[in-house]
Scaffold this motif. Structure first.
Motif, PDB file in Angstrom:
ATOM      1  N   ILE A 160       0.805  -1.215   0.000  1.00 48.68           N
ATOM      2  CA  ILE A 160       0.000   0.000   0.000  1.00 48.68           C
ATOM      3  C   ILE A 160       0.844   1.276   0.000  1.00 48.68           C
ATOM      4  CG2 ILE A 160      -2.058  -1.114   0.923  1.00 48.68           C
ATOM      5  CD1 ILE A 160      -1.331   0.054   3.677  1.00 48.68           C
ATOM      6  N   GLY A 161       2.147   1.126  -0.196  1.00 43.78           N
ATOM      7  CA  GLY A 161       2.950   2.278  -0.553  1.00 43.78           C
ATOM      8  C   GLY A 161       2.751   2.619  -2.017  1.00 43.78           C
ATOM      9  N   ALA A 188      -8.372  -1.162   4.484  1.00 44.57           N
ATOM     10  CA  ALA A 188      -9.729  -1.625   4.198  1.00 44.57           C
ATOM     11  C   ALA A 188      -9.949  -1.772   2.695  1.00 44.57           C
ATOM     12  CB  ALA A 188     -10.751  -0.666   4.803  1.00 44.57           C
ATOM     13  N   ALA A 189      -9.360  -0.871   1.915  1.00 49.64           N
ATOM     14  CA  ALA A 189      -9.506  -0.959   0.456  1.00 49.64           C
ATOM     15  C   ALA A 189      -8.849  -2.220  -0.080  1.00 49.64           C
ATOM     16  CB  ALA A 189      -8.900   0.277  -0.204  1.00 49.64           C
ATOM     17  N   ALA A 205      -3.410  -9.692   2.721  1.00 48.73           N
ATOM     18  CA  ALA A 205      -2.402  -9.112   3.605  1.00 48.73           C
ATOM     19  C   ALA A 205      -2.032  -7.757   3.036  1.00 48.73           C
ATOM     20  CB  ALA A 205      -1.168 -10.007   3.705  1.00 48.73           C
ATOM     21  N   ILE A 206      -1.328  -6.971   3.847  1.00 50.25           N
ATOM     22  CA  ILE A 206      -0.809  -5.688   3.362  1.00 50.25           C
ATOM     23  C   ILE A 206       0.643  -5.544   3.794  1.00 50.25           C
ATOM     24  CG2 ILE A 206      -3.067  -4.568   3.342  1.00 50.25           C
ATOM     25  CD1 ILE A 206      -0.608  -3.355   5.913  1.00 50.25           C
ATOM     26  N   GLU A 207       1.322  -4.607   3.147  1.00 43.76           N
ATOM     27  CA  GLU A 207       2.668  -4.216   3.551  1.00 43.76           C
ATOM     28  C   GLU A 207       2.873  -2.765   3.140  1.00 43.76           C
ATOM     29  OE1 GLU A 207       5.672  -6.215   0.624  1.00 43.76           O
ATOM     30  OE2 GLU A 207       3.916  -7.541   0.796  1.00 43.76           O
ATOM     31  N   PHE A 218       3.667 -14.980   1.402  1.00 45.16           N
ATOM     32  CA  PHE A 218       2.859 -14.055   0.622  1.00 45.16           C
ATOM     33  C   PHE A 218       3.619 -13.567  -0.603  1.00 45.16           C
ATOM     34  CE2 PHE A 218       0.687 -13.575   4.742  1.00 45.16           C
ATOM     35  CZ  PHE A 218      -0.637 -13.718   4.327  1.00 45.16           C
ATOM     36  N   ILE A 219       2.857 -13.165  -1.619  1.00 39.44           N
ATOM     37  CA  ILE A 219       3.384 -12.526  -2.812  1.00 39.44           C
ATOM     38  C   ILE A 219       3.047 -11.047  -2.690  1.00 39.44           C
ATOM     39  CG2 ILE A 219       3.392 -12.458  -5.323  1.00 39.44           C
ATOM     40  CD1 ILE A 219       4.203 -15.180  -4.211  1.00 39.44           C
ATOM     41  N   GLY A 220       4.051 -10.221  -2.477  1.00 40.99           N
ATOM     42  CA  GLY A 220       3.829  -8.796  -2.305  1.00 40.99           C
ATOM     43  C   GLY A 220       3.684  -8.091  -3.646  1.00 40.99           C
ATOM     44  N   CYS A 221       2.589  -7.372  -3.832  1.00 43.08           N
ATOM     45  CA  CYS A 221       2.306  -6.694  -5.104  1.00 43.08           C
ATOM     46  C   CYS A 221       2.826  -5.266  -5.014  1.00 43.08           C
ATOM     47  CB  CYS A 221       0.812  -6.731  -5.384  1.00 43.08           C
ATOM     48  SG  CYS A 221       0.189  -8.431  -5.502  1.00 43.08           S
TER      49      CYS A 221
END
Length: 261
Positions: free
Chosen positions: A11-12, A25-26, A34-36, A239-242
């Motif tokens: 989410i950067g 939340a988005a 998950a988020i990072e 996880f696969i970070g997008c």
């Protein structure tokens, strides 16, 4: 790529049309699991923990403070005269990670033209990696190391996945892992499938973006089916970070993301 239960929204980059506090939340609503974010410190840890609980998402990884971005700094771990700053950042990062349930911290090396590299820079970096790994291990947190390609981050101290693996091996601590970035690997001229097999169980986390352009999977030339097969072959279950730059509004470019049943 793997099913959506293994996708983490960076989410950067993603949902950055929204305030940081609204991106979690988005990401959940869009189907991520998950988020990072590399630098969450503007949001107090207690507030971040509450946002994560509300969304029901884990926070996978973030970075120690990495210096002055306005001066192009990408980490301070290689600089002997900034040891004390690194240690203070480590303590702060570990406290924040523990408060929000993060189990991986990225310790960026730093930017320095190769002509200025001296043995003391590598020695300082390895010393700081060892210290970080030791202190993080006491809290059940792992330190991760990432290479950044010359085209994307000129003069980064670790320009290839091989150089990152070498640093991990030389530091010699079991609590160090590789953050393998598929985009940076391809941008550096390397084969991501080969890099995955070469790295094996050293891989602690994975980032994806297509190349060229660093946009959504499917927008460039990377064979993500082959990447998926290679990750499956080495038994990667993380996880696969997008970490890609949306070509437009984030939600409009998520056609590649499998939807929850």
């Amino acid at each position: 790529m793997p099913d959506n239960s293994r996708y983490s929204a960076h989410i950067g980059y993603l949902f950055n049309e929204l305030p940081l506090e609204s991106r979690i939340a988005a990401a959940r609503a869009a189907g991520f699991s998950a988020i990072e974010h590399p630098a969450p410190y503007a949001v107090p840890a207690a507030d971040m923990a509450a946002l994560l609980r509300e969304a029901g998402l884990p926070y996978v990884q973030f970075g120690l403070r990495s210096g002055d971005a306005s001066r192009g700094e990408k980490g301070i771990a290689i600089f002997p005269d900034r040891r004390d700053e690194f240690r203070a950042n480590l303590a702060e990062g570990l406290d924040y990670a523990e408060a929000v349930g993060v189990r991986m911290l990225h310790a960026m090396a730093g930017v320095l033209p190769a002509a200025e590299w001296r043995p003391e820079h590598r020695a300082c970096y390895l010393e700081n990696l060892g210290l970080a790994a030791e202190e993080a291990g006491k809290r059940g947190i792992r330190i991760i190391v990432e290479a950044m390609s010359p085209g994307a981050v000129p003069d980064y101290f670790l320009p290839t996945a091989a150089s990152a693996r070498e640093a991990i091996a030389e530091a010699g601590h079991a609590n160090l892992g590789l953050l393998l970035d598929v985009f940076h690997t391809v941008a550096a001229g390397d084969d991501p499938v080969q890099a995955i097999h070469d790295s094996g169980e050293t891989i602690a986390h994975v980032h994806i973006a297509d190349h060229p352009g660093r946009h959504e999977p499917g927008s460039g030339r990377i064979d993500f089916a082959a990447v998926r097969s290679a990750l499956d072959a080495i038994g990667y279950a993380g996880f696969i970070g997008c970490e890609y730059v949306p070509a437009g509004v984030t939600a409009d470019g998520l056609g590649w993301l499998p939807r929850r049943a």
